[in-house]
Every structure is written in C-alpha cells, then in structure tokens.
Write a protein that holds these residues in place. Structure first.
Motif, short mmCIF file in Angstrom:
data_model
loop_
_atom_site.label_atom_id
_atom_site.label_comp_id
_atom_site.label_asym_id
_atom_site.label_seq_id
_atom_site.Cartn_x
_atom_site.Cartn_y
_atom_site.Cartn_z
N LEU A 9 2.24 7.82 8.85
CA LEU A 9 0.99 8.59 8.80
C LEU A 9 0.66 9.21 10.16
CD1 LEU A 9 -1.36 6.35 6.59
CD2 LEU A 9 -0.07 8.37 5.91
N LEU A 17 -3.24 4.93 0.87
CA LEU A 17 -3.43 5.38 2.26
C LEU A 17 -2.94 6.81 2.43
CD1 LEU A 17 -2.40 2.34 4.51
CD2 LEU A 17 -4.62 3.49 4.47
N TRP A 57 1.94 3.14 8.55
CA TRP A 57 0.97 3.68 9.49
C TRP A 57 1.66 4.56 10.53
CZ3 TRP A 57 -4.00 4.40 9.30
CH2 TRP A 57 -4.80 3.58 8.51
N LYS A 87 3.33 -2.13 5.95
CA LYS A 87 2.09 -1.42 6.30
C LYS A 87 2.20 -0.78 7.68
CE LYS A 87 -1.02 -4.18 3.42
NZ LYS A 87 -2.16 -5.12 3.39
N ASN A 111 -0.07 1.53 0.13
CA ASN A 111 0.43 2.59 1.01
C ASN A 111 0.25 3.98 0.39
OD1 ASN A 111 1.17 0.88 3.08
ND2 ASN A 111 3.31 0.71 2.44
#
Length: 224
Positions: free
Chosen positions: A39, A199, A36, A32, A196
C-alpha cells in the motif's frame, strides 16, 4: 516437539524457553506487514501524480479552472457516494467474517462488487461524453486548447484511468475472495486475506476522495 494438532508446536531455545512454531502460510502479522508495504508503494505512485498536478495547477491555475468546469460534477458526486458506500460494505464483510457470519460476509462482498461496477459504468459514460466532444489524449480538439487545459485533461485521463484500473483489480480480488470463502480457505479463524482486501479498498476510496475535489471542484474557487 508436540505433534498434537490441537496444541501449538513448540521449540525451545538454549535457555529452555518455549517458542511456538508459526507456519509460513499462517503468518498473519507478516501478511499484514507485507500488504502495508504494498500500500505504501501505491501511495507513492498516486502521491507523485498529485505532486505533478499541484505543480501544473500552480502554473496554469486559470486554465485548470476552465477545464474543470467542463466536467460533470453531478456524475462525479454520485460516484463519490457510490464508492464511499462500497467501502462501508467491504468493511462490514470483513467484520462479519470474524463474527462467523459467512453468508452475510459473502453478500456484503457481492454488494461491493455491484457498487464497483456502477462506479465504472458512470465513469465510462463520463469518458464517453468527453470523447464525444473530441476531448481525449492527442485529439485535434484537445490540442487546440490552451496548454493548461491540455495538461489538465491529460492528468484527468491518466489519474482517473489508473484509479479505474485499481477498481477493476479490486473486483477481481473480491471475486477471488468469494472463491476462497467457498473453499473454506478464508474462514473466521483465517481471514487475513479478506482484511487485506478491505485495506486495499480503503486505499481505492481514499485516492478518489482526493481526485474528486482536484478535478471536479476547483472551478468553484476559480477565477471569474
């Protein structure tokens, strides 16, 4: 060490404290965190584009408003609704996987894929309409327009094109997720990949939430 498959494997530090051994491939927190960070790089990419748009909009406000009025607000609005609904279904897919509703989770992913294809189809017809009128990068008709309008359409094709590419990548990873679910590599106890992807899809819809008003709605508050 405890080799019982039903119990965690433990190691002990110098003080005698037990610590669970976490397999690299099952490190959900690491997965995760890494995603992130990915992202964040995506946000920097689109954020730089938004800064460029803001700079040129400040300099060529009138031309940007004129160019924006030529876009199809209805199709842009439909695509916004389609993408928002797809984000809902992707979130429900992740939730259902955690609740062990595997078939329902797959169904939600398929619905998200279908909605994504609808989005791309609408965007295709939008682009084709512009191209039909001779408006495309470095075209003769485009080069005859004011500098601000040329910049507007250059940013329009670039930013919506990058966003469309992210939609295509999203469809690819969702199909990959379906394959992993079928192979039981994504399951209720190991669903970080699906989380994910959800996300990632949130990012895709969030970027469009900013693209839509910038390109389609600035003409409402523009100069007369």
């Amino acid at each position: 060490m405890n080799n019982d498959n039903n119990n965690p494997e433990l190691v002990y530090d110098k003080e005698g404290n037990a610590h669970e051994v976490v397999d690299f491939n099952n490190d959900d927190i690491g997965s995760k965190l890494g995603f992130w960070l990915f992202l964040f790089t995506e946000l920097m990419l689109f954020g730089s584009m938004f800064l460029v748009f803001s700079f040129f909009f400040y300099r060529f406000s009138h031309d940007f408003v004129i160019a924006s009025s030529n876009l199809d607000l209805t199709l842009g609005s439909i695509n916004t609704v389609v993408l928002l609904i797809s984000t809902y279904f992707m979130g429900i897919a992740s939730l259902n996987m955690k609740l062990n509703n595997i078939e329902k989770s797959k169904k939600m992913i398929y619905i998200t894929i279908i909605l994504s294809l609808i989005f791309l189809t609408i965007k295709y017809f939008e682009w084709m309409a512009e191209i039909h009128h001779g408006i495309y990068p470095d075209s003769e008709a485009l080069n005859k327009l004011a500098n601000g309008e040329i910049l507007f359409f250059g940013l329009y094709f670039t930013m919506t094109g990058f966003h469309g590419l992210h939609i295509i990548v999203g469809i690819g990873v969702m199909l990959w997720a379906i394959k992993l679910i079928n192979n039981k590599k994504i399951n209720p106890n190991k669903s970080v990949v699906l989380e994910n992807i959800a996300l990632y899809w949130d990012l895709v819809h969030l970027v469009w939430v900013f693209l839509f008003p910038l390109f389609y709605m600035i003409s409402f508050g523009g100069e007369s």
